[in-house]
Each structure stands twice: as C-alpha cells, then as structure tokens.
Write a protein that holds these residues in place. Structure first.
Motif, PDB file in Angstrom:
ATOM      1  N   UNK A   1      25.292 -26.417 -13.299  1.00 55.38           N
ATOM      2  CA  UNK A   1      24.467 -25.316 -13.528  1.00 55.38           C
ATOM      3  C   UNK A   1      23.192 -25.500 -12.629  1.00 55.38           C
ATOM      4  N   UNK A   2      22.549 -26.663 -12.336  1.00 55.71           N
ATOM      5  CA  UNK A   2      21.556 -26.887 -11.598  1.00 55.71           C
ATOM      6  C   UNK A   2      21.759 -26.325  -9.997  1.00 55.71           C
ATOM      7  N   UNK A   3      23.034 -26.832  -9.428  1.00 54.74           N
ATOM      8  CA  UNK A   3      23.373 -26.696  -8.206  1.00 54.74           C
ATOM      9  C   UNK A   3      23.407 -24.979  -7.920  1.00 54.74           C
ATOM     10  N   UNK A   4      24.169 -24.276  -8.847  1.00 55.03           N
ATOM     11  CA  UNK A   4      24.397 -22.807  -8.960  1.00 55.03           C
ATOM     12  C   UNK A   4      22.866 -22.332  -9.114  1.00 55.03           C
ATOM     13  N   UNK A   5      22.244 -22.636  -9.873  1.00 60.96           N
ATOM     14  CA  UNK A   5      20.688 -22.115 -10.036  1.00 60.96           C
ATOM     15  C   UNK A   5      19.907 -22.307  -8.892  1.00 60.96           C
ATOM     16  N   UNK A   6      19.700 -23.401  -8.271  1.00 63.18           N
ATOM     17  CA  UNK A   6      19.010 -23.656  -7.068  1.00 63.18           C
ATOM     18  C   UNK A   6      19.612 -23.019  -5.848  1.00 63.18           C
ATOM     19  N   UNK A   7      20.731 -22.915  -5.557  1.00 62.48           N
ATOM     20  CA  UNK A   7      21.645 -22.111  -4.503  1.00 62.48           C
ATOM     21  C   UNK A   7      20.953 -20.652  -4.587  1.00 62.48           C
ATOM     22  N   UNK A   8      21.349 -19.910  -5.947  1.00 63.21           N
ATOM     23  CA  UNK A   8      20.663 -18.823  -6.156  1.00 63.21           C
ATOM     24  C   UNK A   8      19.190 -18.400  -5.893  1.00 63.21           C
ATOM     25  N   UNK A   9      18.640 -19.223  -6.318  1.00 65.21           N
ATOM     26  CA  UNK A   9      17.144 -19.197  -6.242  1.00 65.21           C
ATOM     27  C   UNK A   9      16.682 -19.078  -4.611  1.00 65.21           C
ATOM     28  N   UNK A  10      17.222 -19.951  -3.771  1.00 69.07           N
ATOM     29  CA  UNK A  10      17.061 -19.984  -2.483  1.00 69.07           C
ATOM     30  C   UNK A  10      17.564 -18.972  -1.484  1.00 69.07           C
ATOM     31  N   UNK A  11      18.462 -18.139  -2.251  1.00 71.43           N
ATOM     32  CA  UNK A  11      18.742 -17.079  -1.491  1.00 71.43           C
ATOM     33  C   UNK A  11      20.364 -16.989  -1.256  1.00 71.43           C
ATOM     34  N   UNK A  12      21.040 -17.842  -1.918  1.00 68.41           N
ATOM     35  CA  UNK A  12      22.657 -18.231  -1.696  1.00 68.41           C
ATOM     36  C   UNK A  12      23.457 -17.363  -2.650  1.00 68.41           C
ATOM     37  N   UNK A  13      24.553 -17.335  -3.074  1.00 71.35           N
ATOM     38  CA  UNK A  13      25.291 -16.623  -3.965  1.00 71.35           C
ATOM     39  C   UNK A  13      24.757 -16.561  -5.233  1.00 71.35           C
ATOM     40  N   UNK A  14      24.923 -15.276  -5.889  1.00 69.27           N
ATOM     41  CA  UNK A  14      24.257 -15.187  -7.287  1.00 69.27           C
ATOM     42  C   UNK A  14      25.226 -15.515  -8.639  1.00 69.27           C
ATOM     43  N   UNK A  15      25.981 -16.485  -8.249  1.00 63.80           N
ATOM     44  CA  UNK A  15      26.973 -17.286  -9.236  1.00 63.80           C
ATOM     45  C   UNK A  15      26.449 -17.439 -10.356  1.00 63.80           C
ATOM     46  N   UNK A  16      25.109 -18.209 -10.559  1.00 64.09           N
ATOM     47  CA  UNK A  16      24.386 -18.629 -11.718  1.00 64.09           C
ATOM     48  C   UNK A  16      24.457 -17.319 -12.697  1.00 64.09           C
ATOM     49  N   UNK A  17      23.605 -16.363 -12.168  1.00 63.00           N
ATOM     50  CA  UNK A  17      23.376 -15.247 -12.971  1.00 63.00           C
ATOM     51  C   UNK A  17      24.631 -14.560 -13.317  1.00 63.00           C
ATOM     52  N   UNK A  18      25.605 -14.711 -12.431  1.00 62.32           N
ATOM     53  CA  UNK A  18      26.906 -13.769 -12.839  1.00 62.32           C
ATOM     54  C   UNK A  18      27.580 -14.566 -14.013  1.00 62.32           C
ATOM     55  N   UNK A  19      27.165 -15.900 -14.054  1.00 64.19           N
ATOM     56  CA  UNK A  19      27.929 -16.484 -15.230  1.00 64.19           C
ATOM     57  C   UNK A  19      27.145 -16.807 -16.381  1.00 64.19           C
ATOM     58  N   UNK A  20      25.868 -16.944 -16.252  1.00 66.47           N
ATOM     59  CA  UNK A  20      24.928 -17.462 -17.393  1.00 66.47           C
ATOM     60  C   UNK A  20      23.647 -16.497 -17.586  1.00 66.47           C
ATOM     61  N   UNK A  21      23.873 -15.510 -16.650  1.00 70.25           N
ATOM     62  CA  UNK A  21      22.673 -14.294 -17.252  1.00 70.25           C
ATOM     63  C   UNK A  21      21.308 -14.705 -16.728  1.00 70.25           C
ATOM     64  N   UNK A  22      20.257 -14.077 -16.882  1.00 68.64           N
ATOM     65  CA  UNK A  22      18.764 -14.696 -16.582  1.00 68.64           C
ATOM     66  C   UNK A  22      18.647 -16.112 -16.692  1.00 68.64           C
ATOM     67  N   UNK A  23      17.952 -16.812 -15.852  1.00 65.42           N
ATOM     68  CA  UNK A  23      17.734 -18.411 -15.898  1.00 65.42           C
ATOM     69  C   UNK A  23      16.951 -18.763 -17.177  1.00 65.42           C
ATOM     70  N   UNK A  24      15.972 -18.093 -17.564  1.00 68.20           N
ATOM     71  CA  UNK A  24      15.216 -18.422 -18.634  1.00 68.20           C
ATOM     72  C   UNK A  24      15.092 -19.862 -19.036  1.00 68.20           C
TER      73      UNK A  24
END
Length: 134
Positions: A56-79
């Motif tokens: 979860x943290x890896x996907x979040x940080x990747x998305x935050x810094x401009x990588x794939x949106x996998x985190x939001x696609x799987x979990x929604x808004x980070x909250x």
C-alpha cells in the motif's frame, strides 16, 4: 527555435527522475525492515505479515510522485489521516517512523535535490499524521 526533446528532465515526473517503481519499492522495503523490528511501530500494523502495508505504501508513494494511479484505482482517495485514526500516532511514533524512513531514504543514494524534495514531503506527511498528545 530549438525544441527540447521529449523525455528530457524537464518533462519527467519525480517518479521517473529517481528511477521509477524499483526505487520506490527499495525505499518502502527498507523502511518496513526497520518497522518490523520496532517495538513502538510494529503493533500499528495489524497484518501478521507486513507485506500488505508495504504494498500500500509503495503504491501510494509511486502515485503521489507521478507514477501509476494503481493506489487510487484499488483503494480510492488516500485519506491518510482518516486511515490512521485507529492508531495512536504521537511524537514518539512520528520520530520512530522518521528514523526508519531516514535510513530508507539514505539507502537510495539520490541526488541531493531529489533527496531534499522527498525528505521534505516525508517529514510533512509524518507531522500531519500525529493525532495524539505525548
């Protein structure tokens, strides 16, 4: 007029500039190696195995810094604050989290500019998670 070739540093995201997914996976893996041995932080991760939290943290940080949106696609808004409410995050937890993250960031051997940018975000994020007095 000279055009800047596509894919130059100016057009790359932070994620791309620092090496993409492998860099963030190394960062987060190193971080969770520290968390696994930390008596204050380890109880905050209810999974028997830290693997799901690491993912979860890896996907979040990747998305935050401009990588794939996998985190939001799987979990929604980070909250992030909402997701941390069940856990007591005081100054001691903040400091322990940053200690392990500092070790992880240092292990990447990023350029000074990238390291500063990443560290500034991580210290801000850690401070914003505090939800309990000492």
């Amino acid at each position: 007029m000279n055009k800047i070739p596509r894919g130059t540093l100016q057009e790359q995201t932070f994620y791309e500039q620092v090496g993409g997914e492998p860099t963030f996976r190394r960062l987060v893996h190193r971080f969770y190696q520290g968390v696994a041995e930390d008596p204050l932080l380890r109880p905050m991760y209810p999974e028997e195995d830290l693997g799901p939290a690491e993912e979860r943290l890896a996907l979040f940080l990747m998305q935050y810094w401009g990588g794939p949106r996998t985190y939001s696609d799987n979990r929604g808004h980070p909250r992030l604050r909402m997701r941390h409410v069940p856990f007591k995050v005081d100054r001691a937890a903040h400091d322990a989290w940053l200690k392990h993250m500092r070790d992880a960031v240092d292990s990447l051997e990023l350029s000074p500019e990238h390291e500063t940018q990443l560290w500034n975000y991580l210290t801000y994020a850690a401070a914003s998670m505090i939800n309990a007095a000492d």
